[in-house]
Design a protein around this motif. Structure first.
Motif, PDB file in Angstrom:
ATOM      1  N   PHE A 111       0.835  -1.212   0.000  1.00 45.02           N
ATOM      2  CA  PHE A 111       0.000   0.000   0.000  1.00 45.02           C
ATOM      3  C   PHE A 111       0.863   1.253   0.000  1.00 45.02           C
ATOM      4  O   PHE A 111       1.712   1.412   0.886  1.00 45.02           O
ATOM      5  N   ARG A 112       0.660   2.080  -0.994  1.00 46.56           N
ATOM      6  CA  ARG A 112       1.390   3.358  -1.028  1.00 46.56           C
ATOM      7  C   ARG A 112       0.446   4.442  -1.527  1.00 46.56           C
ATOM      8  O   ARG A 112      -0.203   4.265  -2.559  1.00 46.56           O
ATOM      9  N   HIS A 113       0.422   5.561  -0.806  1.00 44.66           N
ATOM     10  CA  HIS A 113      -0.471   6.645  -1.196  1.00 44.66           C
ATOM     11  C   HIS A 113       0.232   7.489  -2.258  1.00 44.66           C
ATOM     12  O   HIS A 113       0.747   8.571  -1.987  1.00 44.66           O
ATOM     13  N   PHE A 304      14.697  -9.158  -3.420  1.00 39.26           N
ATOM     14  CA  PHE A 304      14.061  -8.304  -4.427  1.00 39.26           C
ATOM     15  C   PHE A 304      12.554  -8.359  -4.275  1.00 39.26           C
ATOM     16  O   PHE A 304      12.007  -9.257  -3.624  1.00 39.26           O
ATOM     17  N   ALA A 305      11.891  -7.357  -4.865  1.00 37.82           N
ATOM     18  CA  ALA A 305      10.431  -7.367  -4.982  1.00 37.82           C
ATOM     19  C   ALA A 305      10.083  -7.077  -6.432  1.00 37.82           C
ATOM     20  O   ALA A 305      10.677  -6.190  -7.049  1.00 37.82           O
ATOM     21  N   LEU A 306       9.165  -7.858  -6.971  1.00 39.37           N
ATOM     22  CA  LEU A 306       8.745  -7.661  -8.353  1.00 39.37           C
ATOM     23  C   LEU A 306       7.285  -7.239  -8.360  1.00 39.37           C
ATOM     24  O   LEU A 306       6.472  -7.772  -7.606  1.00 39.37           O
ATOM     25  N   GLY A 307       6.961  -6.251  -9.178  1.00 42.00           N
ATOM     26  CA  GLY A 307       5.598  -5.718  -9.213  1.00 42.00           C
ATOM     27  C   GLY A 307       4.703  -6.537 -10.126  1.00 42.00           C
ATOM     28  O   GLY A 307       4.855  -6.524 -11.345  1.00 42.00           O
ATOM     29  N   VAL A 308       3.771  -7.259  -9.509  1.00 45.31           N
ATOM     30  CA  VAL A 308       2.913  -8.179 -10.261  1.00 45.31           C
ATOM     31  C   VAL A 308       2.053  -7.437 -11.295  1.00 45.31           C
ATOM     32  O   VAL A 308       1.987  -7.834 -12.459  1.00 45.31           O
TER      33      VAL A 308
HETATM   34  P1  AMP Z   1      10.136  -0.810  -5.169  1.00 47.27           P
HETATM   35  O1  AMP Z   1      10.430  -1.527  -3.924  1.00 47.27           O
HETATM   36  O2  AMP Z   1       9.505   0.531  -4.965  1.00 47.27           O
HETATM   37  O3  AMP Z   1      11.263  -0.767  -6.139  1.00 47.27           O
HETATM   38  O4  AMP Z   1       9.001  -1.681  -5.866  1.00 47.27           O
HETATM   39  C1  AMP Z   1       9.294  -2.893  -6.521  1.00 47.27           C
HETATM   40  C2  AMP Z   1       8.383  -3.046  -7.709  1.00 47.27           C
HETATM   41  O5  AMP Z   1       7.021  -2.942  -7.297  1.00 47.27           O
HETATM   42  C3  AMP Z   1       8.535  -1.944  -8.741  1.00 47.27           C
HETATM   43  O6  AMP Z   1       9.574  -2.247  -9.632  1.00 47.27           O
HETATM   44  C4  AMP Z   1       7.188  -1.949  -9.413  1.00 47.27           C
HETATM   45  O7  AMP Z   1       7.127  -2.964 -10.393  1.00 47.27           O
HETATM   46  C5  AMP Z   1       6.258  -2.305  -8.302  1.00 47.27           C
HETATM   47  N1  AMP Z   1       5.580  -1.110  -7.743  1.00 47.27           N
HETATM   48  C6  AMP Z   1       6.078  -0.206  -6.874  1.00 47.27           C
HETATM   49  N2  AMP Z   1       5.166   0.737  -6.582  1.00 47.27           N
HETATM   50  C7  AMP Z   1       4.058   0.435  -7.297  1.00 47.27           C
HETATM   51  C8  AMP Z   1       2.750   1.002  -7.424  1.00 47.27           C
HETATM   52  N3  AMP Z   1       2.399   2.090  -6.747  1.00 47.27           N
HETATM   53  N4  AMP Z   1       1.873   0.408  -8.259  1.00 47.27           N
HETATM   54  C9  AMP Z   1       2.201  -0.709  -8.949  1.00 47.27           C
HETATM   55  N5  AMP Z   1       3.399  -1.295  -8.854  1.00 47.27           N
HETATM   56  C10 AMP Z   1       4.318  -0.751  -8.047  1.00 47.27           C
END
Ligand code: AMP
Length: 421
Positions: A111-113, A304-308
């Motif tokens: 969750f991010r605003h 790592f985290a990947l954005g689904v």
């Molecule tokens: P981060 O940790 O911010 O680098 O996030 C890892 C991945 O999550 C990013 O590379 C995006 O693919 C995805 N992501 C981050 N923020 C959003 C968002 N607000 N909406 C959709 N995907 C996001």
């Protein structure tokens, strides 16, 4: 008076079938690959003590501006997680698992605003991994490779791996001083926003996408040129490991990532199939000081985290990884009132044959229309005569073999063979 209709809040969305099935298939593929590489699944709470996140990112937008934080009924400060690394490391410190390195994978909503736009939501989904307890560069390679192979397994071909090293305490302070001195000298040429960032964390000025800052950033000293011998050696080992696997990368000396805790290896996966602004499909890096800053023993870590959501947009753009079929194997048309279809669909489902049916005692024509729309290759038709004689009709909906009357008792065997099972 008309009753108000609600809608999903701005930046959130309902994901309906078949797109939801696609998300689930993506997570299943990720889970399989994690399992193959010895990662265990961690499910941590969606909300945490606000302090968990404050501890890890006090100079970052994700934590200072975008967090969904609130006071709960007991007056505690709580935050919906904006990311999972902090939660996973908090869990690691709390449970102190005996066997290191500890390897975990996760999936779920964050969750991010933020200001919502295509590919940027206030609730979005991530899959990710974390490894705690080893700073072996081969761990870095394993982690990055797992991400890379995952994209490959989805059929994505337009992914670029951007790689950097942010150094560690042996060289970062000196670099910070050099960078800060440089940025202060050039402060007059920076935007107001960049000058504010400079006061909080000079490194993050490099992250500015504003045109006016570009000229200053272009000439800024780079961490990769200031690495200590040990950190440089670690970085070289990561690079040669990737080369051994044939995984291409680009060194991206200004890649600083959005959170404060990164050290040494940092990376991002960008999709060239997506618009520039929203093209990051994943990212991660080392965070060797994070466990300690959350009250644990000093323990190196990387993940790592990947954005689904964004990966699926990239898959759309590359025309790959379609939604799995939700078409039932069989559609049951019951012309005897619908009670027999209850029994028949139950038998089929128990035998692993997916079956849907018509309801509401509708006419043959109406039910056949629904059957056609469902797209099932086979229909089972139950008429009064068939029911009386213990038979059913099996119809080939794609028209090749017409229809056959069979004994109801043989239905499962017959359909299994027709479905090639
Ligand atoms: P981060 O940790 O911010 O680098 O996030 C890892 C991945 O999550 C990013 O590379 C995006 O693919 C995805 N992501 C981050 N923020 C959003 C968002 N607000 N909406 C959709 N995907 C996001």
């Amino acid at each position: 008076m008309a009753t108000a209709k609600f809608q999903a809040l701005r930046g959130t969305r309902d994901i309906l079938s078949p797109e939801s099935e696609r998300q689930r298939a993506l997570v299943n593929t990720f889970a399989e690959q994690c399992h193959l590489a010895g990662y265990g699944h961690i499910m941590s709470p969606i909300f945490e003590d606000l302090g968990v996140f404050l501890r890890v990112g006090e100079s970052t937008d994700v934590v200072t501006k975008e967090m969904y934080d609130f006071e709960d009924k007991d007056g505690r400060r709580i935050a919906l997680r904006p990311e999972l690394t902090a939660s996973v490391v908090r869990a690691f410190v709390q449970h102190n698992p005996p066997n290191l390195p500890w390897k975990a994978w996760y999936e779920g909503p964050q969750f991010r605003h933020e200001r919502p736009q295509a590919g940027r939501y206030r609730q979005f989904s991530q899959v990710g991994i974390e490894v705690l307890g080893s700073d072996d560069p081969h761990v870095d390679v394993e982690v990055i490779a797992l991400g890379w192979r995952f994209y490959e397994s989805l059929g994505m071909q337009q992914v670029t791996l951007l790689l950097n090293s942010l150094g560690d305490e042996s060289c970062r302070p000196q670099y910070f001083t050099a960078l800060e001195t440089y940025l202060r000298d050039r402060a007059a040429d920076l935007t107001e926003a960049a000058r504010e960032t400079l006061e909080k964390n000079p490194l993050r000025v490099l992250d500015s996408k504003r045109e006016q800052d570009a000229a200053v950033i272009a000439e800024a000293p780079l961490m990769v040129d200031h690495l200590s011998a040990e950190t440089a050696e670690h970085f070289a080992a990561v690079r040669s490991g990737l080369e051994a696997l044939g995984i291409p990368y680009e060194i991206s000396p200004k890649l600083v990532r959005g959170l404060d805790y990164y050290t040494r290896t940092t990376f991002e996966f960008a999709s060239t199939a997506l618009e520039n602004a929203q093209n990051a499909v994943g990212g991660g890096g080392r965070y060797d000081g994070l466990a300690e800053s959350l009250g644990g023993k000093p323990t190196p870590g990387i993940g790592f985290a990947l954005g689904v959501d964004r990966i699926l947009l990239a898959c759309d753009a590359e025309d790959t990884f379609p939604a799995p079929s939700t078409v039932p194997d069989v559609f049951v048309v019951d012309l005897t009132g619908g009670g027999e279809a209850v029994v028949v669909t139950d038998r089929l489902r128990q035998a692993g044959i997916s079956a849907d049916r018509g309801f509401d005692g509708r006419s043959m024509k109406a039910q056949m229309k629904v059957a056609n729309r469902a797209g099932s290759p086979w229909a089972v038709i139950i008429g009064e005569n068939e029911l009386a004689e213990g038979n059913v009709t099996v119809r080939d909906m794609h028209g090749e073999t017409g229809q056959t009357l069979i004994s109801s008792a043989d239905l499962v065997t017959e359909l299994s063979s027709r479905l090639g099972r």
